[in-house]
Each structure stands twice: as C-alpha cells, then as structure tokens.
Design a protein around this motif. Structure first.
Motif, PDB file in Angstrom:
ATOM      1  N   LYS A  82       0.853  -1.181   0.000  1.00  0.00           N
ATOM      2  CA  LYS A  82       0.000   0.000   0.000  1.00  0.00           C
ATOM      3  C   LYS A  82       0.889   1.231   0.000  1.00  0.00           C
ATOM      4  CE  LYS A  82      -0.096   0.234   5.007  1.00  0.00           C
ATOM      5  NZ  LYS A  82      -0.883   0.488   6.208  1.00  0.00           N
ATOM      6  N   THR A  83       0.292   2.368  -0.291  1.00  0.00           N
ATOM      7  CA  THR A  83       1.011   3.629  -0.137  1.00  0.00           C
ATOM      8  C   THR A  83       0.754   4.168   1.264  1.00  0.00           C
ATOM      9  OG1 THR A  83      -0.860   4.894  -1.002  1.00  0.00           O
ATOM     10  CG2 THR A  83       0.821   4.204  -2.597  1.00  0.00           C
ATOM     11  N   ALA A  84       1.648   4.998   1.748  1.00  0.00           N
ATOM     12  CA  ALA A  84       1.490   5.564   3.080  1.00  0.00           C
ATOM     13  C   ALA A  84       0.252   6.456   3.124  1.00  0.00           C
ATOM     14  CB  ALA A  84       2.740   6.369   3.455  1.00  0.00           C
ATOM     15  N   LYS A  85      -0.307   6.633   4.300  1.00  0.00           N
ATOM     16  CA  LYS A  85      -1.516   7.426   4.469  1.00  0.00           C
ATOM     17  C   LYS A  85      -1.315   8.831   3.916  1.00  0.00           C
ATOM     18  CE  LYS A  85      -4.857   8.832   8.007  1.00  0.00           C
ATOM     19  NZ  LYS A  85      -5.196   8.792   9.439  1.00  0.00           N
ATOM     20  N   GLY A  86      -2.265   9.264   3.073  1.00  0.00           N
ATOM     21  CA  GLY A  86      -2.186  10.612   2.523  1.00  0.00           C
ATOM     22  C   GLY A  86      -1.285  10.737   1.310  1.00  0.00           C
ATOM     23  N   THR A  87      -0.836   9.598   0.755  1.00  0.00           N
ATOM     24  CA  THR A  87      -0.031   9.619  -0.471  1.00  0.00           C
ATOM     25  C   THR A  87      -0.703   8.717  -1.496  1.00  0.00           C
ATOM     26  OG1 THR A  87       1.375   7.725   0.119  1.00  0.00           O
ATOM     27  CG2 THR A  87       2.070   9.903   0.887  1.00  0.00           C
ATOM     28  N   ARG A  88      -0.279   8.778  -2.728  1.00  0.00           N
ATOM     29  CA  ARG A  88      -0.884   7.954  -3.772  1.00  0.00           C
ATOM     30  C   ARG A  88       0.067   7.778  -4.935  1.00  0.00           C
ATOM     31  NH1 ARG A  88      -5.465  11.167  -7.132  1.00  0.00           N
ATOM     32  NH2 ARG A  88      -5.074   9.380  -8.467  1.00  0.00           N
ATOM     33  N   ASP A  89      -0.181   6.732  -5.716  1.00  0.00           N
ATOM     34  CA  ASP A  89       0.512   6.533  -6.989  1.00  0.00           C
ATOM     35  C   ASP A  89      -0.309   7.170  -8.093  1.00  0.00           C
ATOM     36  OD1 ASP A  89       2.569   4.932  -5.864  1.00  0.00           O
ATOM     37  OD2 ASP A  89       1.259   3.169  -5.932  1.00  0.00           O
ATOM     38  N   TYR A  90       0.341   7.442  -9.212  1.00  0.00           N
ATOM     39  CA  TYR A  90      -0.352   8.005 -10.369  1.00  0.00           C
ATOM     40  C   TYR A  90      -0.087   7.134 -11.593  1.00  0.00           C
ATOM     41  CZ  TYR A  90      -0.946  12.073  -7.416  1.00  0.00           C
ATOM     42  OH  TYR A  90      -1.289  12.897  -6.378  1.00  0.00           O
ATOM     43  N   GLU A  91      -1.156   6.754 -12.261  1.00  0.00           N
ATOM     44  CA  GLU A  91      -1.052   5.920 -13.447  1.00  0.00           C
ATOM     45  C   GLU A  91      -0.661   6.771 -14.658  1.00  0.00           C
ATOM     46  OE1 GLU A  91      -4.828   4.050 -13.769  1.00  0.00           O
ATOM     47  OE2 GLU A  91      -4.641   2.969 -11.857  1.00  0.00           O
ATOM     48  N   ASP A 135      -1.467  25.876  12.466  1.00  0.00           N
ATOM     49  CA  ASP A 135      -1.126  24.803  11.538  1.00  0.00           C
ATOM     50  C   ASP A 135       0.285  24.264  11.749  1.00  0.00           C
ATOM     51  OD1 ASP A 135      -3.573  24.860  10.396  1.00  0.00           O
ATOM     52  OD2 ASP A 135      -2.986  25.909   8.567  1.00  0.00           O
ATOM     53  N   SER A 136       1.057  24.858  12.662  1.00  0.00           N
ATOM     54  CA  SER A 136       2.415  24.381  12.923  1.00  0.00           C
ATOM     55  C   SER A 136       2.420  22.925  13.369  1.00  0.00           C
ATOM     56  CB  SER A 136       3.096  25.251  13.981  1.00  0.00           C
ATOM     57  OG  SER A 136       3.381  26.531  13.451  1.00  0.00           O
ATOM     58  N   LYS A 137       1.319  22.471  13.962  1.00  0.00           N
ATOM     59  CA  LYS A 137       1.241  21.077  14.414  1.00  0.00           C
ATOM     60  C   LYS A 137       1.236  20.098  13.245  1.00  0.00           C
ATOM     61  CE  LYS A 137      -3.841  21.111  14.802  1.00  0.00           C
ATOM     62  NZ  LYS A 137      -4.066  22.525  14.449  1.00  0.00           N
ATOM     63  N   LEU A 138       1.022  20.593  12.035  1.00  0.00           N
ATOM     64  CA  LEU A 138       0.981  19.727  10.852  1.00  0.00           C
ATOM     65  C   LEU A 138       2.345  19.530  10.205  1.00  0.00           C
ATOM     66  CD1 LEU A 138      -2.260  21.121   9.138  1.00  0.00           C
ATOM     67  CD2 LEU A 138      -2.052  19.266  10.800  1.00  0.00           C
ATOM     68  N   TYR A 181       4.783  18.885   2.374  1.00  0.00           N
ATOM     69  CA  TYR A 181       4.335  17.789   3.244  1.00  0.00           C
ATOM     70  C   TYR A 181       3.594  18.331   4.458  1.00  0.00           C
ATOM     71  CZ  TYR A 181       7.527  15.297   0.267  1.00  0.00           C
ATOM     72  OH  TYR A 181       8.138  14.782  -0.832  1.00  0.00           O
ATOM     73  N   ARG A 182       2.423  17.742   4.749  1.00  0.00           N
ATOM     74  CA  ARG A 182       1.620  18.179   5.889  1.00  0.00           C
ATOM     75  C   ARG A 182       0.959  16.977   6.557  1.00  0.00           C
ATOM     76  NH1 ARG A 182      -1.296  23.687   3.463  1.00  0.00           N
ATOM     77  NH2 ARG A 182       0.654  24.614   2.730  1.00  0.00           N
ATOM     78  N   ARG A 183       1.010  16.958   7.898  1.00  0.00           N
ATOM     79  CA  ARG A 183       0.369  15.868   8.644  1.00  0.00           C
ATOM     80  C   ARG A 183      -1.114  16.174   8.822  1.00  0.00           C
ATOM     81  NH1 ARG A 183       3.715  14.195  13.862  1.00  0.00           N
ATOM     82  NH2 ARG A 183       1.906  12.828  13.975  1.00  0.00           N
ATOM     83  N   ASP A 184      -1.779  16.404   7.719  1.00  0.00           N
ATOM     84  CA  ASP A 184      -3.194  16.759   7.714  1.00  0.00           C
ATOM     85  C   ASP A 184      -4.034  15.486   7.706  1.00  0.00           C
ATOM     86  OD1 ASP A 184      -5.412  18.358   7.647  1.00  0.00           O
ATOM     87  OD2 ASP A 184      -4.851  19.445   5.849  1.00  0.00           O
ATOM     88  N   ASN A 185      -5.330  15.641   7.938  1.00  0.00           N
ATOM     89  CA  ASN A 185      -6.249  14.515   7.817  1.00  0.00           C
ATOM     90  C   ASN A 185      -6.599  14.361   6.342  1.00  0.00           C
ATOM     91  OD1 ASN A 185      -7.941  12.412   8.539  1.00  0.00           O
ATOM     92  ND2 ASN A 185      -9.704  13.761   8.828  1.00  0.00           N
ATOM     93  N   LEU A 193      -4.051  15.771   0.473  1.00  0.00           N
ATOM     94  CA  LEU A 193      -3.032  14.753   0.687  1.00  0.00           C
ATOM     95  C   LEU A 193      -2.011  15.212   1.715  1.00  0.00           C
ATOM     96  CD1 LEU A 193      -2.430  14.022  -3.098  1.00  0.00           C
ATOM     97  CD2 LEU A 193      -3.866  12.703  -1.558  1.00  0.00           C
ATOM     98  N   ARG A 194      -1.148  14.280   2.121  1.00  0.00           N
ATOM     99  CA  ARG A 194      -0.051  14.640   3.015  1.00  0.00           C
ATOM    100  C   ARG A 194       1.220  14.959   2.230  1.00  0.00           C
ATOM    101  NH1 ARG A 194      -0.499  10.708   8.384  1.00  0.00           N
ATOM    102  NH2 ARG A 194      -2.181  11.914   9.353  1.00  0.00           N
ATOM    103  N   GLU A 195       1.326  14.424   1.049  1.00  0.00           N
ATOM    104  CA  GLU A 195       2.412  14.776   0.126  1.00  0.00           C
ATOM    105  C   GLU A 195       1.750  15.294  -1.144  1.00  0.00           C
ATOM    106  OE1 GLU A 195       6.208  12.410  -1.629  1.00  0.00           O
ATOM    107  OE2 GLU A 195       4.257  11.749  -2.374  1.00  0.00           O
ATOM    108  N   PHE A 196       2.055  16.532  -1.515  1.00  0.00           N
ATOM    109  CA  PHE A 196       1.376  17.088  -2.685  1.00  0.00           C
ATOM    110  C   PHE A 196       2.211  18.218  -3.290  1.00  0.00           C
ATOM    111  CE2 PHE A 196      -0.069  19.214   1.122  1.00  0.00           C
ATOM    112  CZ  PHE A 196      -0.091  20.561   0.815  1.00  0.00           C
ATOM    113  N   TYR A 197       1.895  18.524  -4.525  1.00  0.00           N
ATOM    114  CA  TYR A 197       2.583  19.603  -5.241  1.00  0.00           C
ATOM    115  C   TYR A 197       1.929  20.944  -4.940  1.00  0.00           C
ATOM    116  CZ  TYR A 197       5.699  16.928  -8.295  1.00  0.00           C
ATOM    117  OH  TYR A 197       6.720  16.153  -8.782  1.00  0.00           O
ATOM    118  N   GLN A 198       2.767  21.966  -4.853  1.00  0.00           N
ATOM    119  CA  GLN A 198       2.299  23.345  -4.892  1.00  0.00           C
ATOM    120  C   GLN A 198       2.969  24.044  -6.072  1.00  0.00           C
ATOM    121  OE1 GLN A 198       2.932  25.266  -1.064  1.00  0.00           O
ATOM    122  NE2 GLN A 198       0.840  24.822  -0.454  1.00  0.00           N
TER     123      GLN A 198
END
Length: 529
Positions: A82-91, A135-138, A181-185, A193-198
């Motif tokens: 599986k991928t880690a929580k809040g991350t994903r693969d892209y086809e 949001d520093s807690k994230l 990267y953010r420890r968000d829900n 997501l927890r890993e995402f592009y900006q």
C-alpha cells in the motif's frame, strides 16, 4: 496486544469469507467487513502508534492508508502493499494530464516574466516553526540525523523567504513547482493529501501599492480559466481590515491572531460553531464575537468598500488603510479583465501568521459532479497574499523585503479533472509517439532499427516492436491502442526499390515515399496533424 489483534483479524476475516461463500445478505456482509477494517486500523495504530517517531502518522491497512510500509503486516506476517496514508501513486493516464497542466501553469508564470529556483525538501526545524500559527502542528519532523533538527517543508513560501534573506535577494519574480508535506487529515477524493505539489508565484521587492498584488490575482484567474474545473470565485480581503474589525469589536491585541484563525474556519463551519470556538475555547467576550459576526458575513465589491468607509470600521486607522488598498486592488482587477471573478469577502482570513496585507483564495463554485452524479467539493484551489515581514524574520539585521505571492493547489484541481475524465469516459494518450516503424515480413529487424535511428536523429518521436518477427496485425494494433497517427511500413520489395510505405492509422491510407525523402515527408505530415 498486537498478537491478540492479529488473532481477532484472522477470525473476523474467516467470518467474512464464510458469509460471502454462503451468499449472505449484503447488509450483513458489509457490517462484518466494517468490523474487519476497524480491527486492521487498530492494528496499524498499535504498530505505528503515537511513539512511532516524528513521522508519527497513525497507520491504516487499507489502500491509501498510513503507517510505516515496512511494518504493514497482516496476521500471517505477509507484507500488505500500500502507499502511506495521505499519499498515492499516479497511473500513466493521470500523469499525462498532470504533465500537461504543469506545463500550462509554467507557461503562464513565464508569460509574466518569472524565473525559477529550487530549495531543499527539508529545512532546519527552526526555519519553519512559528510561521504557520495553529497549523504548525501539521509540520513533519524528521529524526535527528547527527546534530541538525530538521523538518519537511510545509509550503514553498517560508523556504523562499529564507532563500531571499540568505542570498540577500531584494528583487525577484520567481515561480517554484515542488512537493510539500503536511500531517493533515487526508482525503484522496477531495485532493487533500499529506504529500502534494504546490505551484507558487511570488514577487519580492518594494513597488507601488497593489500593482504586484493585482498581477497575482490575474495569474490565478488565468490558470483556473485554462483548466477544465468549472466556475470559480477569487475571494480577496486584507489583514489590516481584519485587524481593524477586531480592534473596533473590542478584541485584545494579543488575541488578534488566534481569533483570525477561528474566522479562517468560516468556509468549512457555520458561524455559530466559529462563535462557540471564539467564546468557549479562546475566551473572547460574547458581545465582541457577535460584533465580529456582523462584519465577517459581508461580501461584495466596491459598493461594500464604500459602505464600510462610512461605518464605524473607518474609525480604525489600519482598517481604513486596508479598505483604500482593497479599493485600488479591485480597480486594478477590473483593468486586468478578471474583476468579474473577484469578490471582496470579509470572512476570508487565511490562518497563516506571516500575512500582513492583501490575502486571497480561489474557491470552486461546486457545479462539478462525479460519475455517480454526486457533487465534488474540494474547497480552496489557490491562495496567497502579502507577507512583508517574513524575509526580515530571517535577516540578522531584520531587513525586510516586501513580498506577495500565490500558491495553486494543483492536487485539488486534478481531483476535479480526474472525476470529469471518468464521467466523460475520456481516453488520454499516455505516449507522444508520432511514428511506428512496422515490418511486414520476417528477418527485417535491422532494417527497422536503421529507420528508427534516423527518425530519432531527426527529432521525430518513434518506436518499433521489441520482437524480431512481430505479426503485422499486432504492430498495427499497437498504433491503434496508443493513438500513434502514422506508421512506416517496410518489406523486402520496399527495401529493394528504395521506398517505404507511409500509412495513416486513422483512415488506413498508404502512400509510397522514397527512402531519401522520408524525413522531409514525415515532418510535413506531422505538421498537418
């Protein structure tokens, strides 16, 4: 503890399989599957736990869940992939869309004269702390690797400010597209997501009021209008207006930022919930909260600014300055042709501590639906504002560099685009191959390779089969399946005559072309596609 859970998971799994084998009613099966998932989630939390280290997200065995992949074991000790929580693969189809959108955004940034930089994916922890309010807690902390306390970057703005201070940059117009990267829900469907592009665009330097700010709003408007995500509105406000509201409503100065953080939740929560947080959790007087409520539920345009300039709010010097700035910003947005999509909204707060002036946020209007017809709600898809004091926080002599910027929440846009593709059953080309070289007979692999090499040297995107003697039908089917428009067909007779057959895959028409003219003819045909 974990051994007991593993035994329970095994027993619950056996029960689910038994019910399915017996073709039990769906509701009963669903009920037992839910219990199984809950047990697996509990196992992940027990293994990862709060003491699992700074990455510390709680685990979930389901696809897209969290936890440490190395510890993802089922009851039998088998690794759960599986991928880690809040991350994903892209086809490949998803990546084809992403690459096109990234290129489109980059082109818009360059249209406005921006240059790019790169900064490390992790920073010293002290660089990031104290910049994001609640949001520093994230922030994702990293384990001590030998003397430096580090954390993964939460956004691209603070690293940019650090870069400007460290390199004594006082004027730059830069864009930066990278992961944060953010420890968000997380919510994969909503693009959270927890890993995402900006995708960030910032202008640093001392300039006349609202000129850079209006250009940032224009860039958001250009990007959102260039991608297929439906209607949107760009909300704008000003931190000085918010501070003025708090001032005239009787909020103590030391509570401005924490009350601002509460106001920031109005896009997700009703006013009564926000008021409750202000009064019961943060200790604000109820009458002060009520007065704030009268203001933060207002939205409009220039007419609202004129109304507020004649109200008690104008008695606040900082609010009056903010209102004059906002009036100028809306005027400039009209001149840039994006005023129709801009709304002055007093509920907009943006909880980050570093904003000092204009703030803005783009919201989709919610007319997009998924394949089942359900509305797709993704919240904010872009945000930013002015942060004149951030660079000075890193400068030893506290020398400030005025900055304003915007960040595009690209993952949330992609969630809408993917849903639209699924709903419309859109087929996406995942390769850019223009020509496929086909052999009609056996033992012509080397001849095929010669032609492919020539086409590559000429800058033509081409492929051929990796089998020595592929079937003609299979080669043509590859072209059909991947959307390759042209094929070069050779056989023994074509080689002897010094020609090739150029085939259009769409209409199956073939023409003979001299081998020496092949590159020229191909380029002409490709230019017409």
């Amino acid at each position: 503890m974990s051994e007991d859970l593993q035994q329970k998971i095994k027993e619950q799994g056996d029960l689910v399989r038994k019910l399915k084998a017996e073709k039990a009613i769906k509701e009963e099966i669903d009920k037992e599957v839910a219990k199984l998932k809950a047990l697996k989630l509990e196992l992940g939390e027990d293994a990862g736990g709060a003491k699992n280290g700074p990455q510390g997200g709680k685990g979930s065995p389901k696809k897209g869940g969290g936890g440490n992949q190395g510890d993802s074991k089922s009851g039998g000790g088998k690794l759960i992939l599986k991928t880690a929580k809040g991350t994903r693969d892209y086809e490949p189809a998803q990546m084809a869309i992403r690459e096109k959108v990234f290129q489109k955004i980059t082109n818009i940034f360059k249209l406005h004269g921006a240059e790019t930089i790169e900064t490390p994916v992790f920073e010293l922890k002290e660089v990031l702390t104290g910049k994001y309010g609640e949001d520093s807690k994230l922030i994702y902390d990293l384990a001590d690797q030998g003397g430096e306390i580090l954390a993964l970057r939460y956004d691209l703005t603070v690293p940019f400010a650090r870069y400007c201070a460290m390199n004594k940059v006082t004027n730059i117009k830069r864009y930066h597209i990278a992961k944060v990267y953010r420890r968000d829900n997380p919510s994969i469907a909503r693009g959270r997501l927890r890993e995402f592009y900006q995708c960030d665009f910032d202008i640093a330097g001392a300039y006349d009021p609202m000129l850079p700010d209006a250009e940032c709003v224009k860039i958001v408007d250009q990007i959102l209008s260039s991608v297929d995500v439906g209607k949107y509105v760009i909300k704008v406000n000003h931190r000085m207006i918010l501070d003025g509201i708090f001032e005239v409503c009787g909020v103590p100065n030391k509570m401005f930022r924490t009350i601002c953080s509460a106001v920031d939740k109005l896009d997700k929560s009703p006013w009564q919930d926000v008021k409750k947080e202000m009064v019961e959790e943060k200790g604000l007087q109820e009458d002060a909260a009520d007065r704030i409520g009268e203001y933060v539920r207002m939205a409009g345009g220039l007419e609202l600014i004129d109304k507020l300039l004649e109200s008690d709010l104008a008695k606040s010097k900082i609010a009056k300055q903010g209102l004059e700035d906002m009036k100028l910003l809306l005027r400039y947005c009209e001149l840039y042709g994006c005023g129709a999509n801009v709304s002055f909204d007093l509920s907009l707060a943006r909880g980050l501590d570093y904003y000092t002036g204009v703030i803005y946020e783009a919201i989709l209007c919610g007319d997009s639906v998924d394949e089942s017809g359900e509305p797709i709600t993704v919240g904010s898809v872009a945000g930013g504002g002015r942060y004149d004091g951030l660079v000075g926080m890193f400068d030893p002599k506290n020398r400030s560099v005025p900055c304003v910027g915007v960040s595009i929440g690209i993952e949330r846009l992609f969630s809408i685009m993917e849903a639209n593709m699924t709903k419309n059953e859109t087929k996406v080309r995942t390769v850019e191959t223009q020509v496929y070289v086909i052999t009609a007979q056996k033992n012509l692999t080397e001849e095929r390779m010669k032609i492919v090499s020539e086409l590559w040297e000429a800058g033509i995107k081409c492929e051929h089969s990796y089998k020595k003697n592929p079937k003609m039908l299979n080669q043509l089917q590859t072209c059909e399946d991947t959307g390759i428009p042209l094929a070069v067909v050779i056989g023994e007779s074509e080689i002897a005559a010094g020609i090739v057959k150029l085939r259009s895959i769409a209409n199956r028409e073939e023409v003979e072309v001299k081998r020496s003219d092949l590159i020229h003819v191909l380029k002409e045909r490709l230019a017409q596609l």
